[in-house]
Design a protein around this motif. Structure first.
Motif, PDB file in Angstrom:
ATOM      1  N   GLY A  70       0.834  -1.195   0.000  1.00 45.22           N
ATOM      2  CA  GLY A  70       0.000   0.000   0.000  1.00 45.22           C
ATOM      3  C   GLY A  70       0.869   1.246   0.000  1.00 45.22           C
ATOM      4  N   VAL A  71       0.609   2.130   0.962  1.00 43.69           N
ATOM      5  CA  VAL A  71       1.434   3.325   1.149  1.00 43.69           C
ATOM      6  C   VAL A  71       2.089   3.233   2.523  1.00 43.69           C
ATOM      7  CG1 VAL A  71       1.513   5.834   1.228  1.00 43.69           C
ATOM      8  CG2 VAL A  71      -0.126   4.696  -0.284  1.00 43.69           C
ATOM      9  N   THR A  72       3.400   3.140   2.548  1.00 44.17           N
ATOM     10  CA  THR A  72       4.154   3.077   3.797  1.00 44.17           C
ATOM     11  C   THR A  72       4.708   4.461   4.103  1.00 44.17           C
ATOM     12  OG1 THR A  72       4.780   0.769   3.410  1.00 44.17           O
ATOM     13  CG2 THR A  72       6.104   2.018   4.986  1.00 44.17           C
ATOM     14  N   GLU A  73       4.346   4.997   5.262  1.00 42.99           N
ATOM     15  CA  GLU A  73       4.815   6.327   5.634  1.00 42.99           C
ATOM     16  C   GLU A  73       6.249   6.253   6.154  1.00 42.99           C
ATOM     17  OE1 GLU A  73       3.260   8.896   4.855  1.00 42.99           O
ATOM     18  OE2 GLU A  73       1.256   8.111   4.449  1.00 42.99           O
ATOM     19  N   SER A  74       7.084   7.130   5.628  1.00 47.59           N
ATOM     20  CA  SER A  74       8.486   7.154   6.024  1.00 47.59           C
ATOM     21  C   SER A  74       8.929   8.601   6.182  1.00 47.59           C
ATOM     22  CB  SER A  74       9.353   6.459   4.966  1.00 47.59           C
ATOM     23  OG  SER A  74       9.422   7.248   3.781  1.00 47.59           O
ATOM     24  N   ILE A  75      10.173   8.771   6.597  1.00 44.18           N
ATOM     25  CA  ILE A  75      10.820  10.082   6.596  1.00 44.18           C
ATOM     26  C   ILE A  75      12.005   9.994   5.651  1.00 44.18           C
ATOM     27  CG2 ILE A  75      12.138  11.751   7.959  1.00 44.18           C
ATOM     28  CD1 ILE A  75      10.469  10.991  10.376  1.00 44.18           C
ATOM     29  N   VAL A  76      12.159  10.992   4.795  1.00 40.54           N
ATOM     30  CA  VAL A  76      13.309  11.018   3.899  1.00 40.54           C
ATOM     31  C   VAL A  76      14.164  12.235   4.231  1.00 40.54           C
ATOM     32  CG1 VAL A  76      12.115  12.321   2.073  1.00 40.54           C
ATOM     33  CG2 VAL A  76      14.092  10.891   1.499  1.00 40.54           C
ATOM     34  N   THR A  77      15.467  12.018   4.308  1.00 42.37           N
ATOM     35  CA  THR A  77      16.393  13.133   4.458  1.00 42.37           C
ATOM     36  C   THR A  77      17.082  13.360   3.120  1.00 42.37           C
ATOM     37  OG1 THR A  77      18.084  11.605   5.312  1.00 42.37           O
ATOM     38  CG2 THR A  77      16.797  12.854   6.925  1.00 42.37           C
ATOM     39  N   GLN A  91      13.979   6.573   5.820  1.00 43.50           N
ATOM     40  CA  GLN A  91      14.079   5.891   7.107  1.00 43.50           C
ATOM     41  C   GLN A  91      12.715   5.603   7.703  1.00 43.50           C
ATOM     42  OE1 GLN A  91      16.869   8.673   9.195  1.00 43.50           O
ATOM     43  NE2 GLN A  91      16.675   9.451   7.120  1.00 43.50           N
ATOM     44  N   PHE A  92      12.711   4.566   8.508  1.00 42.86           N
ATOM     45  CA  PHE A  92      11.473   4.067   9.093  1.00 42.86           C
ATOM     46  C   PHE A  92      11.542   4.286  10.599  1.00 42.86           C
ATOM     47  CE2 PHE A  92      12.485   1.844   5.217  1.00 42.86           C
ATOM     48  CZ  PHE A  92      11.311   1.974   4.490  1.00 42.86           C
ATOM     49  N   VAL A 113      20.961   9.975   8.825  1.00 39.14           N
ATOM     50  CA  VAL A 113      20.126   8.993   9.518  1.00 39.14           C
ATOM     51  C   VAL A 113      19.721   9.554  10.874  1.00 39.14           C
ATOM     52  CG1 VAL A 113      19.980   6.661  10.460  1.00 39.14           C
ATOM     53  CG2 VAL A 113      21.236   7.068   8.329  1.00 39.14           C
ATOM     54  N   LEU A 114      18.417   9.624  11.109  1.00 36.00           N
ATOM     55  CA  LEU A 114      17.905  10.179  12.352  1.00 36.00           C
ATOM     56  C   LEU A 114      18.176   9.247  13.529  1.00 36.00           C
ATOM     57  CD1 LEU A 114      14.409  11.373  11.054  1.00 36.00           C
ATOM     58  CD2 LEU A 114      16.491  12.741  11.298  1.00 36.00           C
ATOM     59  N   ASP A 115      18.282   9.830  14.713  1.00 31.21           N
ATOM     60  CA  ASP A 115      18.484   9.025  15.923  1.00 31.21           C
ATOM     61  C   ASP A 115      17.297   8.108  16.188  1.00 31.21           C
ATOM     62  OD1 ASP A 115      20.918  10.252  16.336  1.00 31.21           O
ATOM     63  OD2 ASP A 115      20.119  11.761  17.719  1.00 31.21           O
ATOM     64  N   THR A 116      16.120   8.479  15.682  1.00 29.70           N
ATOM     65  CA  THR A 116      14.904   7.707  15.943  1.00 29.70           C
ATOM     66  C   THR A 116      14.658   6.605  14.914  1.00 29.70           C
ATOM     67  OG1 THR A 116      13.677   9.417  14.745  1.00 29.70           O
ATOM     68  CG2 THR A 116      13.726   9.579  17.153  1.00 29.70           C
ATOM     69  N   ALA A 117      15.532   6.466  13.922  1.00 30.72           N
ATOM     70  CA  ALA A 117      15.306   5.488  12.851  1.00 30.72           C
ATOM     71  C   ALA A 117      15.570   4.065  13.338  1.00 30.72           C
ATOM     72  CB  ALA A 117      16.201   5.795  11.660  1.00 30.72           C
ATOM     73  N   HIS A 118      14.668   3.143  12.985  1.00 29.73           N
ATOM     74  CA  HIS A 118      14.886   1.718  13.222  1.00 29.73           C
ATOM     75  C   HIS A 118      15.617   1.082  12.040  1.00 29.73           C
ATOM     76  CE1 HIS A 118      12.378   1.674  16.791  1.00 29.73           C
ATOM     77  NE2 HIS A 118      11.421   2.286  16.117  1.00 29.73           N
ATOM     78  N   ALA A 119      15.385   1.632  10.850  1.00 24.43           N
ATOM     79  CA  ALA A 119      16.025   1.128   9.635  1.00 24.43           C
ATOM     80  C   ALA A 119      16.085   2.266   8.630  1.00 24.43           C
ATOM     81  CB  ALA A 119      15.252  -0.061   9.061  1.00 24.43           C
ATOM     82  N   TRP A 120      16.983   2.143   7.662  1.00 26.16           N
ATOM     83  CA  TRP A 120      17.151   3.206   6.674  1.00 26.16           C
ATOM     84  C   TRP A 120      17.518   2.607   5.323  1.00 26.16           C
ATOM     85  CZ3 TRP A 120      21.966   3.071   4.507  1.00 26.16           C
ATOM     86  CH2 TRP A 120      22.979   2.448   5.255  1.00 26.16           C
TER      87      TRP A 120
END
Length: 252
Positions: free
Chosen positions: A14-21, A112-113, A134-141
């Motif tokens: 579907g649509v997976t919400e992520s953060i992109v740097t 990143q997720f 890579v954010l400190d809060t990321a579990h994976a990137w």
């Protein structure tokens, strides 16, 4: 310890919400919300993509199945995207954002997720810049390249669609999936709040949604969700548009 690979570190559907740097001209990384669109697994197409992304998605499914058996199923290799390209992950940028400009300038970024709603609110509603990709809060990137596919205009807003291809990925830590309605309400609230300035969306409808999301966070959210909604309030000031704001839960 980070587990390294060249395929998506999680299954996508579907649509997976992520953060992109994305790397900006000021030598800092801009963090923004980015929805990753997986191909439709019900497509009848039997062709494979030229770039081999169908193989990568299958490998991603195998990589994540052991830890996320109850979570996402990865993209099926026979799927076809809306643009006609087979088995690619796509994302759409709206307006002349930093992400759009940096995609054009740099040709990629780092997806990143995260599971911290405060990080997602900051990325979705504010100018959020960091020194490292890579954010400190990321579990994976996933470091990705992007390819411009098409563009258009909807509701007076320019949009551009991109193909997203991972070239290096890492898993920082694995977590046990949980479902929290407060967290989901925060994510949906960022979408509603971001549309308040778009003329093609009905303001009253969006405010009703935000009212409902605030009530959901009040009933179901924990400290992080309440703090995230307080961030959303401060960043968007959506409550100032309400006729009776006093009837909605407030988070300090």
């Amino acid at each position: 310890m980070t587990e390294m690979s060249t395929v998506w570190p999680v299954g996508l559907r579907g649509v997976t919400e992520s953060i992109v740097t994305t790397y900006g001209p000021n030598d800092r990384w801009n963090a923004a919300a980015l929805g990753l669109h997986a191909p439709d697994p019900d497509s009848n197409s039997t062709h494979k993509s030229k770039d081999g992304s169908d193989k990568q998605n299958k490998e991603s499914e195998r990589n994540t199945a052991g830890s996320y058996e109850s979570g996402s199923a990865a993209v099926e290799s026979a799927a076809e995207s809306e643009t006609g390209d087979k088995s690619i992950i796509t994302a759409t940028t709206w307006g002349n954002t930093r992400t759009r400009r940096n995609f054009h300038r740099e040709g990629g970024g780092v997806v990143q997720f995260v599971s911290d709603p405060r990080a997602f609110v900051a990325a979705a509603t504010t100018i959020y810049e960091v020194d490292e990709p890579v954010l400190d809060t990321a579990h994976a990137w996933a470091e990705v390249t992007v390819e411009h596919l098409e563009q258009g205009k909807r509701g007076g807003t320019q949009w551009e669609r991109w193909a997203i291809q991972p070239i290096e990925t890492g898993v920082i830590d694995r977590t046990v999936p949980t479902i929290n309605r407060g967290f989901a309400a925060v994510i949906d609230a960022t979408v509603a709040a971001s549309r308040l300035t778009v003329p093609s969306y009905d303001t009253d409808t969006l405010l009703d949604r935000l009212r409902y999301f605030a009530e959901t966070v009040d009933r179901c959210g924990g400290p992080r969700e309440r703090a995230a909604f307080a961030q959303l309030d401060a960043a968007t000031e959506w409550r100032s548009q309400l006729d009776e704001p006093g009837t909605i839960p407030v988070f300090d």
